[in-house]
Design a protein around this motif. Structure first.
Motif, PDB file in Angstrom:
ATOM      1  N   PHE A 113       0.831  -1.210   0.000  1.00 55.05           N
ATOM      2  CA  PHE A 113       0.000   0.000   0.000  1.00 55.05           C
ATOM      3  C   PHE A 113       0.863   1.256   0.000  1.00 55.05           C
ATOM      4  N   ALA A 114       1.899   1.252   0.845  1.00 57.09           N
ATOM      5  CA  ALA A 114       2.739   2.446   0.927  1.00 57.09           C
ATOM      6  C   ALA A 114       3.446   2.716  -0.397  1.00 57.09           C
ATOM      7  N   GLU A 115       3.956   1.669  -1.041  1.00 57.14           N
ATOM      8  CA  GLU A 115       4.644   1.872  -2.318  1.00 57.14           C
ATOM      9  C   GLU A 115       3.692   2.404  -3.375  1.00 57.14           C
ATOM     10  N   GLU A 116       2.488   1.850  -3.473  1.00 57.01           N
ATOM     11  CA  GLU A 116       1.528   2.296  -4.483  1.00 57.01           C
ATOM     12  C   GLU A 116       1.082   3.729  -4.228  1.00 57.01           C
ATOM     13  N   THR A 117       0.884   4.084  -2.993  1.00 54.39           N
ATOM     14  CA  THR A 117       0.376   5.416  -2.655  1.00 54.39           C
ATOM     15  C   THR A 117       1.450   6.486  -2.793  1.00 54.39           C
ATOM     16  N   LEU A 118       2.643   6.201  -2.284  1.00 45.75           N
ATOM     17  CA  LEU A 118       3.706   7.218  -2.279  1.00 45.75           C
ATOM     18  C   LEU A 118       4.352   7.395  -3.648  1.00 45.75           C
ATOM     19  N   SER A 119       4.355   6.336  -4.458  1.00 45.51           N
ATOM     20  CA  SER A 119       4.997   6.442  -5.784  1.00 45.51           C
ATOM     21  C   SER A 119       4.273   7.435  -6.687  1.00 45.51           C
ATOM     22  N   GLU A 120       2.990   7.608  -6.489  1.00 45.83           N
ATOM     23  CA  GLU A 120       2.235   8.556  -7.312  1.00 45.83           C
ATOM     24  C   GLU A 120       2.707   9.984  -7.088  1.00 45.83           C
ATOM     25  N   LYS A 121       3.232  10.277  -5.897  1.00 41.66           N
ATOM     26  CA  LYS A 121       3.719  11.621  -5.574  1.00 41.66           C
ATOM     27  C   LYS A 121       5.239  11.685  -5.537  1.00 41.66           C
ATOM     28  N   ALA A 122       5.886  10.618  -6.040  1.00 42.59           N
ATOM     29  CA  ALA A 122       7.355  10.564  -6.069  1.00 42.59           C
ATOM     30  C   ALA A 122       7.954  10.758  -4.681  1.00 42.59           C
ATOM     31  N   LYS A 131      -2.914   3.086   7.015  1.00 40.36           N
ATOM     32  CA  LYS A 131      -3.403   3.731   5.783  1.00 40.36           C
ATOM     33  C   LYS A 131      -3.687   5.208   6.000  1.00 40.36           C
ATOM     34  N   GLU A 132      -4.342   5.504   7.132  1.00 39.76           N
ATOM     35  CA  GLU A 132      -4.682   6.900   7.412  1.00 39.76           C
ATOM     36  C   GLU A 132      -3.422   7.741   7.561  1.00 39.76           C
ATOM     37  N   SER A 133      -2.397   7.191   8.219  1.00 40.98           N
ATOM     38  CA  SER A 133      -1.141   7.928   8.419  1.00 40.98           C
ATOM     39  C   SER A 133      -0.438   8.185   7.088  1.00 40.98           C
ATOM     40  N   VAL A 134      -0.383   7.163   6.229  1.00 41.51           N
ATOM     41  CA  VAL A 134       0.278   7.326   4.939  1.00 41.51           C
ATOM     42  C   VAL A 134      -0.498   8.317   4.056  1.00 41.51           C
ATOM     43  N   ASN A 135      -1.814   8.191   4.039  1.00 38.95           N
ATOM     44  CA  ASN A 135      -2.629   9.112   3.241  1.00 38.95           C
ATOM     45  C   ASN A 135      -2.471  10.554   3.722  1.00 38.95           C
ATOM     46  N   VAL A 176       0.715  11.958   2.400  1.00 36.20           N
ATOM     47  CA  VAL A 176       0.624  12.299   0.975  1.00 36.20           C
ATOM     48  C   VAL A 176      -0.199  13.562   0.758  1.00 36.20           C
ATOM     49  N   LYS A 177      -1.325  13.696   1.487  1.00 37.10           N
ATOM     50  CA  LYS A 177      -2.249  14.802   1.239  1.00 37.10           C
ATOM     51  C   LYS A 177      -1.784  16.107   1.874  1.00 37.10           C
ATOM     52  N   ALA A 220       1.312  16.632   4.179  1.00 32.94           N
ATOM     53  CA  ALA A 220       2.650  16.862   4.732  1.00 32.94           C
ATOM     54  C   ALA A 220       3.581  17.592   3.766  1.00 32.94           C
ATOM     55  N   ASP A 221       3.315  17.440   2.446  1.00 30.09           N
ATOM     56  CA  ASP A 221       4.229  18.005   1.442  1.00 30.09           C
ATOM     57  C   ASP A 221       5.646  17.514   1.729  1.00 30.09           C
ATOM     58  N   CYS A 222       5.787  16.197   1.847  1.00 31.04           N
ATOM     59  CA  CYS A 222       7.072  15.613   2.236  1.00 31.04           C
ATOM     60  C   CYS A 222       7.741  14.963   1.035  1.00 31.04           C
ATOM     61  N   SER A 223       9.016  14.644   1.205  1.00 35.50           N
ATOM     62  CA  SER A 223       9.775  13.953   0.151  1.00 35.50           C
ATOM     63  C   SER A 223      10.198  12.553   0.594  1.00 35.50           C
ATOM     64  N   ARG A 224       9.995  12.249   1.895  1.00 40.12           N
ATOM     65  CA  ARG A 224      10.407  10.942   2.407  1.00 40.12           C
ATOM     66  C   ARG A 224       9.478  10.516   3.533  1.00 40.12           C
ATOM     67  N   VAL A 225       9.101   9.233   3.488  1.00 40.02           N
ATOM     68  CA  VAL A 225       8.311   8.625   4.564  1.00 40.02           C
ATOM     69  C   VAL A 225       9.042   7.364   5.033  1.00 40.02           C
ATOM     70  N   GLU A 226       9.244   7.260   6.350  1.00 44.33           N
ATOM     71  CA  GLU A 226       9.931   6.094   6.913  1.00 44.33           C
ATOM     72  C   GLU A 226       8.958   5.317   7.816  1.00 44.33           C
ATOM     73  N   VAL A 227       8.879   4.029   7.577  1.00 42.24           N
ATOM     74  CA  VAL A 227       7.995   3.158   8.355  1.00 42.24           C
ATOM     75  C   VAL A 227       8.852   2.177   9.153  1.00 42.24           C
ATOM     76  N   ASP A 228       8.554   2.084  10.438  1.00 41.46           N
ATOM     77  CA  ASP A 228       9.272   1.135  11.312  1.00 41.46           C
ATOM     78  C   ASP A 228       8.227   0.220  11.952  1.00 41.46           C
ATOM     79  N   PHE A 229       8.283  -1.059  11.599  1.00 42.63           N
ATOM     80  CA  PHE A 229       7.307  -2.039  12.107  1.00 42.63           C
ATOM     81  C   PHE A 229       8.080  -3.164  12.810  1.00 42.63           C
TER      82      PHE A 229
END
Length: 416
Positions: free
Chosen positions: A297-306, A335-339, A342-343, A345-354
């Motif tokens: 999900f993260a790859e599909e969502t974030l790749s649209e915004k580079a 999902k809510e955090s990643v969305n 994208v909507k 934060a106007d960010c260039s990098r997202v890091e996920v730690d699970f």
């Protein structure tokens, strides 16, 4: 005075003691029990060897005989009563009795006994001991013993006589019997209770297992139906709306907008349906499936915004099973955090730690965007929904953000 055998007789106030100088043995002579009480005053031996004792009640004559070697006193059992009821015993006494098995309430036993040495005016006393004991009871002149309140078990009780010269019976008299335990302590009853308990536990286990299997089959069927029927229909609606839009390319802007809305709604419904199917599918219960779903999900969502994605996940507990609620609520928080990143934060990098450690799940989503004042009141429902979902899992939700320094969402779930 002294007899011809060299035995010395010493008269006291009440009786006569015979001393054997060779052995040092002293024996009390009971010359006659029929005479009234008297006091001994003098003693002498006549020419024929007869001993005479002068007492306050007259003369006492005693003919000493050569003593045979003393014999150990024999003991016989003469009477037994159980709860006051006499049991069959030989009229001349016996040296051993085996009683029938006694009921739990038959725990009062009286045993009478006698020694043949008592017939020879010996000073006989009696002792007894249980087979489980090493020491005999203190010597007593009582010729019976009463045992009350005996507990269940096997009993072997020995009796012996002790003569005045401390000789004891060579062969003790023996009484053996067994008292049954109460019904609730008998081995077959305990085995039956254990069997019933085990059968109950097994029955409950089977009932629980059948329920779980039934639930799993239901979840599988629902997931299949949703995917095959409703999911297919939603996809069909989306495709048809695109086809209609293409066929009526020259249509009004309003109609095109409505068709676009239908297509978007259909696609969103298909995505939501896919999440639901994944959440209820029992074949997707592992931590590893959760990691793959999040990464996809993260790859599909974030790749649209580079937006660059850094996904850190430990697969040490990859096969650990997660409940349906845990997977669904945690994935929706993710999902809510990643969305949001994208909507807004106007960010260039997202890091996920699970991570999964010690039976707990730790999830952190960090972006390098514009951030916001986390202490202020939120106007939307997104943050409140994420917090509510974490609390539903008895977990903790925390959001750390500062204007210009990005945002971090932290989730900790204790009950997997």
């Amino acid at each position: 005075t002294e007899d011809r055998q060299g035995l010395i007789y010493v008269a006291t106030d009440r009786d006569v003691n015979r001393l054997n100088p060779a052995t040092g043995e002293v024996k009390i002579l009971k010359l006659s029990d029929e005479m009234p009480p008297r006091e001994f005053r003098t003693a002498m031996r006549d020419a024929r060897g007869t001993l005479w004792f002068g007492t306050t009640e007259g003369l006492v004559k005693y003919e000493p005989f050569a003593d045979e070697a003393s014999k150990p006193p024999e003991i016989l059992l003469t009477k037994i009563e159980i709860e006051g009821k006499a049991q069959k015993v030989s009229a001349i006494g016996t040296g051993e009795i085996n009683l029938p098995t006694l009921a739990p309430e038959q725990n009062q036993v009286r045993i009478d006994f006698v020694s043949l040495a008592a017939l020879d005016d010996e000073d006989v006393r009696y002792q007894y001991k249980f087979d489980s004991q090493t020491d005999w009871s203190p010597p007593s002149k009582e010729r019976f013993v009463n045992f009350a309140g005996l507990s269940f078990g096997d009993y072997k009780i020995e009796f012996r006589a002790v003569a005045g010269d401390n000789l004891v019976s060579e062969q003790p008299a023996v009484v053996t019997f067994k008292i049954l335990p109460p019904l609730y302590l008998r081995s077959w009853f305990l085995a039956l209770v254990a069997l019933i308990f085990a059968a109950t536990i097994y029955g409950f286990y089977r009932y629980r297992l059948n329920n779980l299997l039934g639930i799993e089959r239901t979840r599988t069927r629902i997931a299949t139906d949703l995917h095959d029927d409703i999911g297919a229909n939603l996809s069909k609606i989306s495709i048809l709306s695109e086809v209609v839009k293409m066929q009526f390319a020259g249509g009004s802007e309003e109609n095109n907008r409505l068709l676009d809305s239908i297509a978007d709604a259909s696609r969103q419904s298909v995505a939501s349906m896919s999440d639901i199917v994944w959440a209820i599918n029992p074949e997707r219960d592992s931590v590893l499936d959760m990691i793959h779903r999040m990464r996809q999900f993260a790859e599909e969502t974030l790749s649209e915004k580079a937006i660059r994605l850094i996904f850190n996940a430990s697969e040490e507990a990859a096969e650990l099973k997660l409940s349906m609620d845990t997977r669904r609520e945690l994935f929706l928080i993710f999902k809510e955090s990643v969305n949001n990143a994208v909507k807004y934060a106007d960010c260039s990098r997202v890091e996920v730690d699970f991570r999964v450690m010690g039976g707990e799940i730790f999830l952190e989503i960090t972006d390098d965007g514009r951030g916001f004042d986390a202490s202020g009141e939120s106007r939307g429902n997104g943050l409140a929904n994420m917090k509510r979902r974490a609390e539903k899992l008895s977990g903790k939700f925390e959001i750390v953000s500062e204007i210009g320094k990005g945002t971090t969402v932290k989730v900790r779930i204790s009950q997997i």
